[in-house]
Design an enzyme around this catalytic site. Structure first.
Site, mmCIF file in Angstrom:
data_model
loop_
_atom_site.group_PDB
_atom_site.id
_atom_site.type_symbol
_atom_site.label_atom_id
_atom_site.label_comp_id
_atom_site.label_asym_id
_atom_site.label_seq_id
_atom_site.Cartn_x
_atom_site.Cartn_y
_atom_site.Cartn_z
ATOM 1 N N CYS A 49 -4.540 1.277 0.897
ATOM 2 C CA CYS A 49 -3.893 1.561 2.185
ATOM 3 C C CYS A 49 -2.837 2.655 2.019
ATOM 4 O O CYS A 49 -1.785 2.429 1.406
ATOM 5 C CB CYS A 49 -3.273 0.281 2.739
ATOM 6 S SG CYS A 49 -2.196 0.525 4.165
ATOM 7 N N CYS A 52 0.618 1.932 3.571
ATOM 8 C CA CYS A 52 1.322 0.899 2.794
ATOM 9 C C CYS A 52 2.144 1.528 1.670
ATOM 10 O O CYS A 52 3.240 1.057 1.340
ATOM 11 C CB CYS A 52 0.336 -0.091 2.190
ATOM 12 S SG CYS A 52 -0.623 -1.053 3.388
#
Length: 308
Positions: A49, A52
């Site tokens: 991600c 993230c």
């Protein structure tokens, strides 16, 4: 002294564990149980991600800045899919905040750093409102009480303990300088104050310290109280003698009498020495602090003279 030392050591140990990786098995302990005493941020993320990778470090930085008042737990959703499903994590990054066993806040997706800091600060304030004073706050209260009672050695020792735990604690450093001032060691106090960088010196905690140093140095040069009282008695309009008397009285700890003399100068000639007496009263107020009963009363008396 023992409870203070133990409490600060405990706080330091807690600070080392404010951010941790967790999983489904440890979730109840790491999040639910821990949140009974401090807010816990849960960051649901995955290695693939991209957002993230940006959000995580900003969260960690803000949590570390909270100095143990907020905790953070990181959950890799790839390795904890059942937990993610139970908490209905539909996209990442997703962040939940728990306090006292319940979810209290959260968001999805990347956020600007300002929003992250505000998010953590809200949690810090919520945690502070929901629990008693921290060990550091308790230590500061005891140190201040010792200083006010004249126990400079105890106050200095406690302020020193706080600074060992947090070297950037402005209130503790100001308190330690105040201990030297209260003990009459003006030279050390000034050296410590002048050794501060501009950012630290601008902290409101040092306004009182700067004023106290200034006043004590003026008091040392003011002269002897009996001789100054004789001068004032001989000529009630000798404002310089009365001003010097005020400084000498303040240096001797007679704050009320010192304020009375300055108020008398203002009553007789408020413009004397470019309003020197009024300006010096302001310095008194800075040294005493805005909530000191004598500050409040003297401000009231000053206003009644100025606006009579």
């Amino acid at each position: 002294m023992e409870p203070i030392i133990g409490g600060l050591e405990g706080a330091g140990q807690a600070g080392a564990d404010v951010i941790k990786d967790s999983d489904q098995q440890a979730f109840a302990q790491d999040v639910i149980e821990t949140s009974m005493t401090a807010p816990v941020i849960v960051d649901f993320w995955a290695p693939w991600c991209g957002p993230c990778k940006q959000l995580g470090p900003m969260l960690e930085s803000a949590v570390k800045a909270a100095a143990g008042a907020v905790r953070m737990v990181k959950i890799n959703v790839d390795e904890n899919q059942q937990l993610a499903a139970q908490l209905r994590i539909q996209s990442i990054p997703t962040v939940y905040a728990f306090f006292q066993g319940q979810p209290v806040d959260g968001f999805q997706g990347a956020q600007p750093e300002s929003e992250i800091k505000a998010f953590v600060e809200r949690l810090r304030q919520a945690g502070a409102a929901g629990r008693g004073p921290s060990p550091v706050e308790q230590a500061m209260e005891q140190a201040q009480a010792a200083l006010e009672s004249g126990d400079h050695a105890t106050a200095s020792a406690i302020f020193g303990q706080v600074l060992q735990h947090d070297a950037e604690n402005a209130e503790a450093l100001a308190g330690l300088i105040g201990c030297y001032l209260a003990g009459g060691d003006i030279e050390t106090a000034r050296e410590m104050y002048e050794g501060l960088d501009d950012k630290m010196r601008a902290n409101p905690a040092f306004a009182s310290v700067a004023a106290q140093i200034n006043l004590q140095e003026q008091a040392a040069d003011a002269g002897e109280i009996p001789l100054l009282m004789e001068k004032v008695a001989a000529d009630h309009n000798d404002h310089q003698a009365r001003f010097d008397l005020a400084m000498a009285l303040h240096g001797a700890g007679q704050r009320q009498a010192a304020a009375d003399e300055l108020l008398e100068i203002i009553r007789r000639n408020r413009a004397w020495n470019e309003e020197g007496a009024r300006k010096q009263l302001v310095t008194f107020f800075e040294a005493w602090g805005p909530t000191d009963p004598l500050t409040i009363e003297t401000r009231r008396r000053l206003s009644s003279i100025l606006f009579a």
